[in-house]
Every structure is written in C-alpha cells, then in structure tokens.
Design a protein around this motif. Sequence first.
Motif, PDB file in Angstrom:
ATOM      1  N   GLY A  61      20.884 -14.205  27.232  1.00 42.54           N
ATOM      2  CA  GLY A  61      19.754 -13.305  27.002  1.00 42.54           C
ATOM      3  C   GLY A  61      19.574 -12.863  25.566  1.00 42.54           C
ATOM      4  N   GLY A  62      20.353 -13.403  24.652  1.00 43.14           N
ATOM      5  CA  GLY A  62      20.213 -13.008  23.249  1.00 43.14           C
ATOM      6  C   GLY A  62      20.513 -14.171  22.318  1.00 43.14           C
ATOM      7  N   VAL A  63      20.810 -13.833  21.065  1.00 42.20           N
ATOM      8  CA  VAL A  63      21.138 -14.844  20.050  1.00 42.20           C
ATOM      9  C   VAL A  63      22.602 -14.673  19.655  1.00 42.20           C
ATOM     10  CG1 VAL A  63      20.706 -15.569  17.664  1.00 42.20           C
ATOM     11  CG2 VAL A  63      18.792 -15.011  19.164  1.00 42.20           C
ATOM     12  N   GLU A 149      34.748 -12.853  14.983  1.00 43.54           N
ATOM     13  CA  GLU A 149      34.057 -12.374  16.166  1.00 43.54           C
ATOM     14  C   GLU A 149      32.877 -13.282  16.488  1.00 43.54           C
ATOM     15  OE1 GLU A 149      31.985  -8.161  17.523  1.00 43.54           O
ATOM     16  OE2 GLU A 149      32.976  -8.261  15.592  1.00 43.54           O
ATOM     17  N   ALA A 150      32.598 -13.449  17.783  1.00 37.73           N
ATOM     18  CA  ALA A 150      31.385 -14.128  18.245  1.00 37.73           C
ATOM     19  C   ALA A 150      30.690 -13.142  19.173  1.00 37.73           C
ATOM     20  CB  ALA A 150      31.727 -15.416  18.988  1.00 37.73           C
ATOM     21  N   ARG A 151      29.442 -12.813  18.865  1.00 36.54           N
ATOM     22  CA  ARG A 151      28.772 -11.772  19.637  1.00 36.54           C
ATOM     23  C   ARG A 151      27.315 -12.151  19.900  1.00 36.54           C
ATOM     24  NH1 ARG A 151      28.048  -5.769  17.263  1.00 36.54           N
ATOM     25  NH2 ARG A 151      30.217  -6.026  16.614  1.00 36.54           N
ATOM     26  N   VAL A 152      26.822 -11.762  21.076  1.00 34.06           N
ATOM     27  CA  VAL A 152      25.420 -12.001  21.422  1.00 34.06           C
ATOM     28  C   VAL A 152      24.623 -10.741  21.099  1.00 34.06           C
ATOM     29  CG1 VAL A 152      23.801 -12.567  23.267  1.00 34.06           C
ATOM     30  CG2 VAL A 152      26.080 -13.607  23.241  1.00 34.06           C
ATOM     31  N   PHE A 153      23.580 -10.912  20.281  1.00 35.61           N
ATOM     32  CA  PHE A 153      22.703  -9.795  19.904  1.00 35.61           C
ATOM     33  C   PHE A 153      21.350  -9.955  20.589  1.00 35.61           C
ATOM     34  CE2 PHE A 153      24.868  -7.659  16.377  1.00 35.61           C
ATOM     35  CZ  PHE A 153      25.840  -8.574  16.039  1.00 35.61           C
ATOM     36  N   PRO A 154      20.718  -8.821  20.971  1.00 39.95           N
ATOM     37  CA  PRO A 154      19.335  -8.921  21.457  1.00 39.95           C
ATOM     38  C   PRO A 154      18.452  -9.487  20.347  1.00 39.95           C
ATOM     39  CG  PRO A 154      20.231  -6.701  21.791  1.00 39.95           C
ATOM     40  CD  PRO A 154      21.209  -7.438  20.931  1.00 39.95           C
ATOM     41  N   ALA A 155      17.462 -10.290  20.728  1.00 39.51           N
ATOM     42  CA  ALA A 155      16.634 -10.974  19.731  1.00 39.51           C
ATOM     43  C   ALA A 155      15.946  -9.997  18.780  1.00 39.51           C
ATOM     44  CB  ALA A 155      15.592 -11.837  20.432  1.00 39.51           C
ATOM     45  N   ASP A 156      15.632  -8.788  19.268  1.00 37.69           N
ATOM     46  CA  ASP A 156      14.915  -7.839  18.410  1.00 37.69           C
ATOM     47  C   ASP A 156      15.874  -6.895  17.670  1.00 37.69           C
ATOM     48  OD1 ASP A 156      15.801  -6.419  20.544  1.00 37.69           O
ATOM     49  OD2 ASP A 156      13.856  -5.670  21.196  1.00 37.69           O
ATOM     50  N   ALA A 157      17.162  -7.173  17.730  1.00 37.64           N
ATOM     51  CA  ALA A 157      18.122  -6.288  17.057  1.00 37.64           C
ATOM     52  C   ALA A 157      19.207  -7.104  16.356  1.00 37.64           C
ATOM     53  CB  ALA A 157      18.753  -5.339  18.076  1.00 37.64           C
ATOM     54  N   LEU A 158      18.786  -8.167  15.681  1.00 35.93           N
ATOM     55  CA  LEU A 158      19.763  -8.980  14.940  1.00 35.93           C
ATOM     56  C   LEU A 158      20.178  -8.242  13.670  1.00 35.93           C
ATOM     57  CD1 LEU A 158      18.252 -12.590  15.085  1.00 35.93           C
ATOM     58  CD2 LEU A 158      19.879 -11.519  16.632  1.00 35.93           C
ATOM     59  N   PRO A 159      21.449  -8.333  13.268  1.00 32.59           N
ATOM     60  CA  PRO A 159      21.848  -7.747  11.989  1.00 32.59           C
ATOM     61  C   PRO A 159      21.232  -8.534  10.840  1.00 32.59           C
ATOM     62  CG  PRO A 159      23.646  -9.022  12.916  1.00 32.59           C
ATOM     63  CD  PRO A 159      22.554  -9.014  13.948  1.00 32.59           C
TER      64      PRO A 159
END
Length: 190
Positions: A61-63, A149-159
């Motif tokens: 569900g994210g990137v 680290e490997a982490r899934v971010f919401p598409a509208d909240a990428l660092p």
Amino acid sequence: MPLPEIDDYPARLQFRFCPLCAAPLERVERDGRQRLVCPRDGWTHYPTPNLAATVVVEHAGGVMLLRRAIEPDIGIWHLPIGHLEFGEPPADAARRETTEETGLLLDEPVFLDFEHSPSYGDPRMFYIVFCYRAMSAGGELRANEENSEARVFPADALPELKWTSQRRAVAAWRAWREGRAWVPGRPARI
Ligand SMILES: [Zn+2]
C-alpha cells in the motif's frame, strides 16, 4: 557547458598506461577532442558515465524506501538502486538490485525516465540512472548490509530524497499515477 577534457576526468579515469599492453598513453587530437591513445596498438580511451538502475517499488500500500548505511550520503532515504552489470539490460538490473537490497521480488519493471547527472561521491564522474516503477510480487522485506532500514511509506508522505535520480523517478511515478503526461528525457522540474 563545455565537455570535460582529459585533465577534468575523475581520478579513476586518468589512465596513464594502455590496459592492453602497458605502454604509456599519449594525448592525440581526434575530431577536435583530445584522446588518450596507445602508440603501440592504437587502443583509445573513450570515457563513459557509470550506469545504474533504480525502482519505485509499490509494496503493502505504499512506496518502499531504504536508509543508506554506507558513505557517501550515509543516513539518507533512497529507492532500490545499483549499477548495471556488463551485458545486463537495465530492467533486469532494477529487479536484481531490488531483490538484493530488499528481499522483495518484482513484477515486470516499467520504464519511467532516465537521469544524467554528476556523481555525489565524485562530481567529476557522471551517472546515467534508468528509472522504473514496479509492483512487489512476493519475497520478504528486509534490509541488506548496505542499508540500516527498509520501510514502506505512504505515497503522499515520502521523506525528502536527495539524489536527483530518485526525485526524477518519484516525480515521473506520481505523474503516471495521477494520469498526467510525462515525457522521458525532458529536463523537467524535479
Ligand atoms: Zn597498447
């Protein structure tokens, strides 16, 4: 902008001896540019940029992003990225690097754009980075030794992404997602 001359090449491309026969190379004018040429067998140095592939991976569900654990740029977030092996098609490199770096398998990567820019490790070196998008297709998410680290971010909240190849990939991916036109190879604002 004028192209780099021999003295502007990165240290790793400042060849002094022929790689075939070890004779000292000479500077020769060819078609208006200076080249390093072997006087014995004619071997000529045509320096090329490094080639790499990167992927916007849609997963859970994210990137999926990785946090870099090695220099240069330790601590930054980035997409899976790595060098092409000799003879390896860029899309295959994108898949291989993603699996090596994250443990995830991918469906068929789709080309988004490419980025040509100086290397962050050595600004006299250049990179061409092929940018893809793909869906994850199995495997188990984990970081390898190059990343903390490997982490899934919401598409509208990428660092924030530092590398221009990563910003270009994400910008092109967003355009595709939102149904906007994106012309690869055009120096768009990223
Ligand atoms: Zn030679």
